[in-house]
Design an enzyme around this catalytic site. Structure first.
Site, PDB file in Angstrom:
ATOM      1  N   LYS A  45       0.642  -0.861   0.107  1.00 36.53           N
ATOM      2  CA  LYS A  45       0.082  -0.019   0.062  1.00 36.53           C
ATOM      3  C   LYS A  45       0.775   0.695  -0.044  1.00 36.53           C
ATOM      4  O   LYS A  45       0.294   2.298  -0.701  1.00 36.53           O
ATOM      5  CB  LYS A  45      -1.179  -0.289   1.175  1.00 36.53           C
ATOM      6  CG  LYS A  45      -2.343   1.158   1.249  1.00 36.53           C
ATOM      7  CD  LYS A  45      -2.611   1.342   2.768  1.00 36.53           C
ATOM      8  CE  LYS A  45      -1.265   1.880   3.737  1.00 36.53           C
ATOM      9  NZ  LYS A  45      -1.175   2.476   4.873  1.00 36.53           N
ATOM     10  N   ASN A  46       1.998   1.265   0.842  1.00 31.24           N
ATOM     11  CA  ASN A  46       2.779   2.593   0.826  1.00 31.24           C
ATOM     12  C   ASN A  46       3.981   2.521  -0.132  1.00 31.24           C
ATOM     13  O   ASN A  46       4.174   3.929  -0.621  1.00 31.24           O
ATOM     14  CB  ASN A  46       3.723   2.977   2.510  1.00 31.24           C
ATOM     15  CG  ASN A  46       2.668   3.000   3.291  1.00 31.24           C
ATOM     16  OD1 ASN A  46       1.903   3.506   2.922  1.00 31.24           O
ATOM     17  ND2 ASN A  46       3.434   1.802   4.658  1.00 31.24           N
ATOM     18  N   ARG A 117      -3.711  10.060   5.621  1.00 30.59           N
ATOM     19  CA  ARG A 117      -2.696  11.613   6.057  1.00 30.59           C
ATOM     20  C   ARG A 117      -2.148  11.682   4.563  1.00 30.59           C
ATOM     21  O   ARG A 117      -1.149  12.098   4.173  1.00 30.59           O
ATOM     22  CB  ARG A 117      -1.571  11.251   7.301  1.00 30.59           C
ATOM     23  CG  ARG A 117      -2.235  11.276   8.701  1.00 30.59           C
ATOM     24  CD  ARG A 117      -1.398  10.947   9.591  1.00 30.59           C
ATOM     25  NE  ARG A 117      -0.920   9.704   9.627  1.00 30.59           N
ATOM     26  CZ  ARG A 117      -2.209   8.085   9.958  1.00 30.59           C
ATOM     27  NH1 ARG A 117      -3.579   8.369  10.516  1.00 30.59           N
ATOM     28  NH2 ARG A 117      -2.156   7.261   9.995  1.00 30.59           N
ATOM     29  N   CYS A 141      -3.498  12.036  14.524  1.00 29.02           N
ATOM     30  CA  CYS A 141      -4.244  10.983  13.733  1.00 29.02           C
ATOM     31  C   CYS A 141      -3.655  10.138  14.978  1.00 29.02           C
ATOM     32  O   CYS A 141      -2.893  11.107  16.639  1.00 29.02           O
ATOM     33  CB  CYS A 141      -2.763  10.865  13.309  1.00 29.02           C
ATOM     34  SG  CYS A 141      -1.883  10.509  13.109  1.00 29.02           S
ATOM     35  N   ARG A 146       1.906  13.801  12.899  1.00 31.26           N
ATOM     36  CA  ARG A 146       3.018  14.104  12.114  1.00 31.26           C
ATOM     37  C   ARG A 146       2.902  15.098  10.755  1.00 31.26           C
ATOM     38  O   ARG A 146       2.298  15.380   9.993  1.00 31.26           O
ATOM     39  CB  ARG A 146       1.928  12.844  10.460  1.00 31.26           C
ATOM     40  CG  ARG A 146       2.066  11.500  11.654  1.00 31.26           C
ATOM     41  CD  ARG A 146       1.921  10.215  10.356  1.00 31.26           C
ATOM     42  NE  ARG A 146       1.760   9.115  10.997  1.00 31.26           N
ATOM     43  CZ  ARG A 146       1.811   8.079  10.379  1.00 31.26           C
ATOM     44  NH1 ARG A 146       1.384   7.595   8.770  1.00 31.26           N
ATOM     45  NH2 ARG A 146       1.402   6.961  10.639  1.00 31.26           N
ATOM     46  N   ASP A 329       6.139   0.253  12.224  1.00 30.92           N
ATOM     47  CA  ASP A 329       4.992  -0.750  11.549  1.00 30.92           C
ATOM     48  C   ASP A 329       5.141  -1.745  12.093  1.00 30.92           C
ATOM     49  O   ASP A 329       4.212  -2.385  12.190  1.00 30.92           O
ATOM     50  CB  ASP A 329       4.967  -0.280  10.030  1.00 30.92           C
ATOM     51  CG  ASP A 329       3.970   0.891   9.895  1.00 30.92           C
ATOM     52  OD1 ASP A 329       4.009   1.736  10.329  1.00 30.92           O
ATOM     53  OD2 ASP A 329       4.020   1.619   8.832  1.00 30.92           O
ATOM     54  N   VAL A 351       9.825   6.813  17.110  1.00 34.03           N
ATOM     55  CA  VAL A 351       9.242   7.660  15.278  1.00 34.03           C
ATOM     56  C   VAL A 351       8.007   8.281  15.952  1.00 34.03           C
ATOM     57  O   VAL A 351       7.910   9.691  15.663  1.00 34.03           O
ATOM     58  CB  VAL A 351       8.817   6.801  14.832  1.00 34.03           C
ATOM     59  CG1 VAL A 351       7.989   6.975  13.480  1.00 34.03           C
ATOM     60  CG2 VAL A 351      10.138   5.482  14.051  1.00 34.03           C
ATOM     61  N   ARG A 421      -7.785  -0.817   6.302  1.00 33.67           N
ATOM     62  CA  ARG A 421      -6.905   0.007   5.835  1.00 33.67           C
ATOM     63  C   ARG A 421      -5.758  -0.377   5.221  1.00 33.67           C
ATOM     64  O   ARG A 421      -5.202   0.199   3.857  1.00 33.67           O
ATOM     65  CB  ARG A 421      -6.449   1.076   5.962  1.00 33.67           C
ATOM     66  CG  ARG A 421      -7.450   2.112   6.850  1.00 33.67           C
ATOM     67  CD  ARG A 421      -7.278   3.916   7.696  1.00 33.67           C
ATOM     68  NE  ARG A 421      -5.412   4.196   7.410  1.00 33.67           N
ATOM     69  CZ  ARG A 421      -4.968   3.936   7.544  1.00 33.67           C
ATOM     70  NH1 ARG A 421      -4.818   4.228   9.384  1.00 33.67           N
ATOM     71  NH2 ARG A 421      -3.676   4.935   7.134  1.00 33.67           N
TER      72      ARG A 421
END
Length: 448
Positions: A45-46, A117, A141, A146, A329, A351, A421
């Site tokens: 997805k990213n 985002r 978020c 972010r 993640d 992070v 998502r």
């Protein structure tokens, strides 16, 4: 001030269904099954989202293959359609086609941006091709701020005039100019946004302290295929030579390293024996080392990786950081694994400042976790107990699924729209490995 962000013809009506369905469904897991079998990793997805943003730079048909059917991608499709793009997505084949002969509405409205985002990625392409853009600021978020200040500062260095009015970034530039940009920290979306803007800028743009994630390399390769000149992607210094014109191309999306890592942990936690196909293991070195340290066997054969779990799980310490460090993640998933380890582990999150929201839900299952600032101390327990849970964000959802796989009894996870998502029908893939898992209506009564 800090500004924050978070062939089947696509129907805008169909694409809004996910929000409603995600609230009306829940995942139910009966734990205790050992995972065995083969699973294939979907496209990342990213990596897809910045490629979709890149389609705004050309007026021909951009074709993206290996695209998973995910809520975030559906949302981005809606955003592109709002701007005037023609969008076609064949779910069965994973082929996404986008054409934007003209950007009729150079705006990313709040109703779309608030749910994702990554919508800020349209800012660079809109400025580069359309010379103006209006992009909403979502405001934050669940896992933490972010900030897009670095995006705006960089675009200003490239000659853009930027103001923030009524919750929107208003930007314009007759022609962006190449510049030397140094980020205060390696921001992934910031690096991608400037790459997308710089391909049409006059002269050379240099990004220092750039993010080095594999998805950035995927975007650079795509831009070069389109006729751009991008070098250094995958290192901390990226150079982009501006061009006058780009052409539409076909791009194959890289496998999702976070989905792959989630299945690696699932096999390790359940004392499983799972063959993960299409696994980008070269991008998962930090995770692989930690799994091996915890006693897991990881056998690599080309693009296939076999993960064999063993008990007891040995405790390991984790510290997240920008790639190639341990990925933020994967932090929640690893915490679920450490909750059943044989000792004490310390997990440090560097992070995001609020990415321990899954801790409360894991503790409801019997996990022994204490949060102290940026660190969580996890004392392994003999077993977890199934419980009704509520997902708070995408990766937290995955950690709860993993915990449910090893828990005694029934686990029910609500608000699974977070899960949708970033994971393509994860319940079906886990079911194929032997898990007792199903997706049911939220009002369904599950027997104890």
């Amino acid at each position: 001030m800090v500004y924050c962000i978070e062939p089947e013809q696509v129907s805008l009506t169909d694409l809004t269904v996910g929000d409603t369905v995600g609230n009306m469904e829940k995942i139910v897991i009966e734990g205790g099954n050992r995972l065995v079998g083969t699973v294939e990793v979907s496209g990342a997805k990213n990596a897809v989202l910045p490629l979709m943003a890149a389609s705004l730079l050309v007026d021909g048909w951009t074709t993206i293959t290996n695209v998973p059917s995910l809520r975030d991608i559906a949302t981005f499709n809606r955003l592109l359609s709002h701007m005037g793009a023609e969008v076609e997505y064949a779910k069965e084949t994973g082929v996404l086609r986008i054409r934007t002969p003209e950007i009729t509405v150079p705006e990313a409205p709040y109703d779309l941006v608030k749910t994702m985002r990554a919508s800020v990625l349209v800012l660079g392409p809109l400025l580069a091709r359309n010379h103006r853009a209006r992009v909403s600021l979502p405001g934050g978020c669940a896992i933490g701020a972010r900030p897009i200040d670095l995006h705006l500062k960089a675009l200003t260095q490239m000659g853009a005039e930027i103001s923030v009015e009524h919750g929107y970034v208003e930007a314009k530039a007759d022609r962006l100019k190449g510049a030397r940009i140094r980020f205060d920290y390696p921001t992934v979306t910031g690096t991608e946004n400037i790459m997308l803007a710089a391909v049409y800028a006059d002269g050379q743009t240099v990004i220092e302290n750039a993010a080095m994630e594999p998805e950035i390399l995927c975007l650079a390769n795509a831009l070069n295929s389109m006729g751009g000149f991008v070098s250094g992607a995958g290192t901390d210094t990226i150079k982009i030579e501006g061009v006058k014109e780009l052409s539409a191309v076909e791009v194959d999306v890289i496998p999702d390293r976070i989905e792959a890592g989630t299945f690696m942990i699932a096999s390790a936690m359940t004392k499983g024996n799972v063959l993960i196909k299409n696994c980008p293991i070269t991008f998962l070195e930090a995770l692989t080392l930690k799994l091996q340290e915890a006693g897991t066997s990881v056998e690599v054969s080309g693009n296939d990786v076999r993960v064999i779990g063993d008990f007891p799980v040995r405790s390991v310490d984790i510290k997240t950081g920008p790639y190639p460090a341990f990925p933020t993640d994967m932090q929640a998933q690893m915490m679920a694994m450490m909750s059943i380890s044989s000792g004490l582990s310390v997990i440090t999150e560097t992070v995001f400042e609020n990415r321990f929201m899954h801790v409360g839900e894991l503790k409801r299952m019997g996990a022994d976790i204490t949060v102290d600032g940026k660190s969580a101390v996890v004392k392994g327990v003999r077993s977890l107990s199934g419980a009704p849970l509520m997902a708070t964000d995408l990766r937290a959802s995955a950690s709860l699924v993993l915990a449910g796989l090893v828990a005694d009894g029934i686990t029910e996870i609500s608000r699974i729209y977070h899960l949708d998502r970033g994971y393509e029908t994860i319940e079906n893939k886990l079911m194929g490995l032997g898990a007792t898992i199903s997706r049911v209506r939220a009002d369904s009564v599950v027997p104890a």
